[in-house]
Design an enzyme around this catalytic site. Structure first.
Site, PDB file in Angstrom:
ATOM      1  N   GLY A 168      -0.556 -28.209 -49.780  1.00 57.67           N
ATOM      2  CA  GLY A 168       0.463 -28.480 -50.797  1.00 57.67           C
ATOM      3  C   GLY A 168       1.686 -29.154 -50.203  1.00 57.67           C
ATOM      4  N   ARG A 199       3.394 -29.746 -43.939  1.00 51.68           N
ATOM      5  CA  ARG A 199       2.200 -29.104 -43.394  1.00 51.68           C
ATOM      6  C   ARG A 199       1.174 -30.188 -43.022  1.00 51.68           C
ATOM      7  NH1 ARG A 199      -0.036 -23.922 -43.381  1.00 51.68           N
ATOM      8  NH2 ARG A 199       2.053 -23.300 -42.827  1.00 51.68           N
ATOM      9  N   ARG A 242       7.937 -40.929 -51.999  1.00 51.40           N
ATOM     10  CA  ARG A 242       8.414 -39.593 -52.389  1.00 51.40           C
ATOM     11  C   ARG A 242       8.283 -38.545 -51.288  1.00 51.40           C
ATOM     12  NH1 ARG A 242       8.740 -38.301 -58.276  1.00 51.40           N
ATOM     13  NH2 ARG A 242       8.699 -40.329 -59.273  1.00 51.40           N
ATOM     14  N   ARG A 296      -8.844 -29.164 -50.740  1.00 47.95           N
ATOM     15  CA  ARG A 296      -7.526 -28.534 -50.779  1.00 47.95           C
ATOM     16  C   ARG A 296      -7.522 -27.391 -49.773  1.00 47.95           C
ATOM     17  NH1 ARG A 296      -3.166 -25.886 -52.515  1.00 47.95           N
ATOM     18  NH2 ARG A 296      -3.436 -23.793 -53.352  1.00 47.95           N
ATOM     19  N   ILE A 297      -6.441 -27.313 -48.982  1.00 43.90           N
ATOM     20  CA  ILE A 297      -6.280 -26.198 -48.039  1.00 43.90           C
ATOM     21  C   ILE A 297      -4.935 -25.554 -48.363  1.00 43.90           C
ATOM     22  CG2 ILE A 297      -7.785 -26.867 -46.129  1.00 43.90           C
ATOM     23  CD1 ILE A 297      -5.522 -28.427 -44.945  1.00 43.90           C
ATOM     24  N   SER A 336      -2.793 -21.657 -50.007  1.00 47.08           N
ATOM     25  CA  SER A 336      -2.660 -20.202 -49.960  1.00 47.08           C
ATOM     26  C   SER A 336      -2.888 -19.645 -51.362  1.00 47.08           C
ATOM     27  CB  SER A 336      -1.275 -19.800 -49.445  1.00 47.08           C
ATOM     28  OG  SER A 336      -0.289 -20.270 -50.325  1.00 47.08           O
ATOM     29  N   MET A 345      -2.492 -22.586 -57.701  1.00 47.59           N
ATOM     30  CA  MET A 345      -1.953 -23.401 -58.787  1.00 47.59           C
ATOM     31  C   MET A 345      -2.492 -24.834 -58.849  1.00 47.59           C
ATOM     32  SD  MET A 345       1.959 -21.963 -58.650  1.00 47.59           S
ATOM     33  CE  MET A 345       2.315 -22.417 -60.338  1.00 47.59           C
ATOM     34  N   GLU A 346      -3.588 -25.138 -58.144  1.00 44.65           N
ATOM     35  CA  GLU A 346      -4.010 -26.550 -58.069  1.00 44.65           C
ATOM     36  C   GLU A 346      -5.497 -26.835 -58.289  1.00 44.65           C
ATOM     37  OE1 GLU A 346      -2.123 -25.112 -55.608  1.00 44.65           O
ATOM     38  OE2 GLU A 346      -0.190 -26.033 -56.048  1.00 44.65           O
ATOM     39  N   SER A 383      -2.048 -15.133 -48.888  1.00 47.75           N
ATOM     40  CA  SER A 383      -0.678 -15.030 -48.366  1.00 47.75           C
ATOM     41  C   SER A 383       0.093 -13.862 -48.955  1.00 47.75           C
ATOM     42  CB  SER A 383       0.090 -16.321 -48.646  1.00 47.75           C
ATOM     43  OG  SER A 383       0.171 -16.535 -50.044  1.00 47.75           O
ATOM     44  N   ASP A 384      -0.392 -13.318 -50.078  1.00 47.04           N
ATOM     45  CA  ASP A 384       0.288 -12.173 -50.681  1.00 47.04           C
ATOM     46  C   ASP A 384      -0.711 -11.451 -51.578  1.00 47.04           C
ATOM     47  OD1 ASP A 384       1.258 -14.860 -52.126  1.00 47.04           O
ATOM     48  OD2 ASP A 384       0.958 -13.335 -53.653  1.00 47.04           O
ATOM     49  N   ARG A 387       1.025 -16.057 -41.002  1.00 50.46           N
ATOM     50  CA  ARG A 387       0.292 -17.028 -41.839  1.00 50.46           C
ATOM     51  C   ARG A 387      -0.278 -18.153 -40.992  1.00 50.46           C
ATOM     52  NH1 ARG A 387       4.178 -16.407 -45.881  1.00 50.46           N
ATOM     53  NH2 ARG A 387       5.341 -18.236 -45.268  1.00 50.46           N
TER      54      ARG A 387
HETATM   55  N1  HPA Z   1       0.791 -17.151 -57.436  1.00 51.70           N
HETATM   56  C1  HPA Z   1       0.490 -18.432 -57.525  1.00 51.70           C
HETATM   57  N2  HPA Z   1       0.181 -19.196 -56.491  1.00 51.70           N
HETATM   58  C2  HPA Z   1       0.194 -18.611 -55.280  1.00 51.70           C
HETATM   59  C3  HPA Z   1       0.497 -17.267 -55.118  1.00 51.70           C
HETATM   60  C4  HPA Z   1       0.801 -16.496 -56.251  1.00 51.70           C
HETATM   61  O1  HPA Z   1       1.081 -15.285 -56.169  1.00 51.70           O
HETATM   62  N3  HPA Z   1       0.431 -16.994 -53.787  1.00 51.70           N
HETATM   63  C5  HPA Z   1       0.089 -18.141 -53.174  1.00 51.70           C
HETATM   64  N4  HPA Z   1      -0.059 -19.129 -54.063  1.00 51.70           N
END
Ligand code: HPA
Length: 234
Positions: free
Chosen positions: A21, A25, A44, A88-89, A91, A181-182, A204-205, A218
């Site tokens: 994203g 990175r 951009r 796509r790489i 989280s 989200m992608e 990541s969470d 991470r």
């Molecule tokens: N929500 C949406 N996208 C994400 C999240 C999340 O909690 N963590 C990493 N990408």
């Protein structure tokens, strides 16, 4: 070749593109893992680079966050720059008690409430697949590298900050093991244009345990995911 969002000389982009994203990175990946690197895009600040990995050619470019952004970049790469495969790489957040921080996920399907596919190509399905043959290749690479892969369906969300994130319903009823989200837009574009798409994610969470990772932690987990994806270089 110039498109509204990518300004790159003909032939400057490899047929395989890895898309994190964050454009910084992408730069980090090029600086750390690739040789003979040439930057092909700075429009951009959505940086893109082509180089070699163990002598084989591959490109890496930022996608930005969310479906509108990856929708634009992936469409232009596939349609106007001869790109055949985008991985796509990224989280994801975990919706599953069985998916822990730092685990690596190979996304087999993306579920979304997004209107992206409907608006883009009148596609009414809420679930879109990644490319099965490409996934098999990635699974084989992971096995050779002795890296454990979790597979399954991901939730592609338009909203990061949800007032009432009812992830239980998405987990129990839709079978989504996590959220990002992608993917849904990327998989739609690949399907419409007859190209290949895959998505590798590092957890990541966790929405289950509310744990979050540190930037340093991470990075290590991210390296596993990168090693798998980079082996696709041709
Ligand atoms: N929500 C949406 N996208 C994400 C999240 C999340 O909690 N963590 C990493 N990408």
């Amino acid at each position: 070749m110039n498109t509204p969002h990518i300004n790159a000389p003909d032939g400057a982009i490899a047929s395989i593109v890895l898309m994190p994203g964050d454009p910084l990175r992408a730069k980090y990946i090029a600086d750390t893992f690739l040789e003979d690197v040439v930057q092909f895009n700075e429009v951009r600040n959505m940086f893109g680079f082509t180089g070699t990995y163990h002598g084989r050619r591959i490109s890496v470019m930022g996608s930005g966050m969310g479906m509108p952004s990856i929708g634009i970049y992936s469409y232009e790469l596939y349609k106007f720059f001869g790109v055949n495969t985008i991985v796509r790489i990224g989280s994801c957040g975990s919706y599953s008690p069985d998916l822990n921080l730092y685990d690596t996920v190979l996304v087999e399907e993306a579920y979304s409430e997004s209107s992206y596919a409907q608006v883009q190509s009148n596609e009414s399905s809420k679930v879109l697949p990644s490319t099965p043959a490409l996934n098999e290749t990635l699974k084989g690479i992971a096995k050779n590298l002795d890296i454990e892969l979790h597979t399954g369906r991901i939730h592609s969300s338009d909203v990061f900050y949800r007032e009432n994130p009812d992830f239980q319903a998405l987990f129990n009823e839709q079978g989504c093991i996590g959220v990002e989200m992608e993917s849904f837009a990327l998989f739609n574009n690949a399907r419409v244009l007859g190209k290949n798409a895959a998505c590798l994610l590092t957890v990541s969470d966790s929405l289950v345990t509310h744990e979050v990772t540190t930037a340093e932690e991470r990075q290590t987990a991210f390296t596993n995911m990168m090693k798998i994806a980079l082996e696709l270089a041709e």
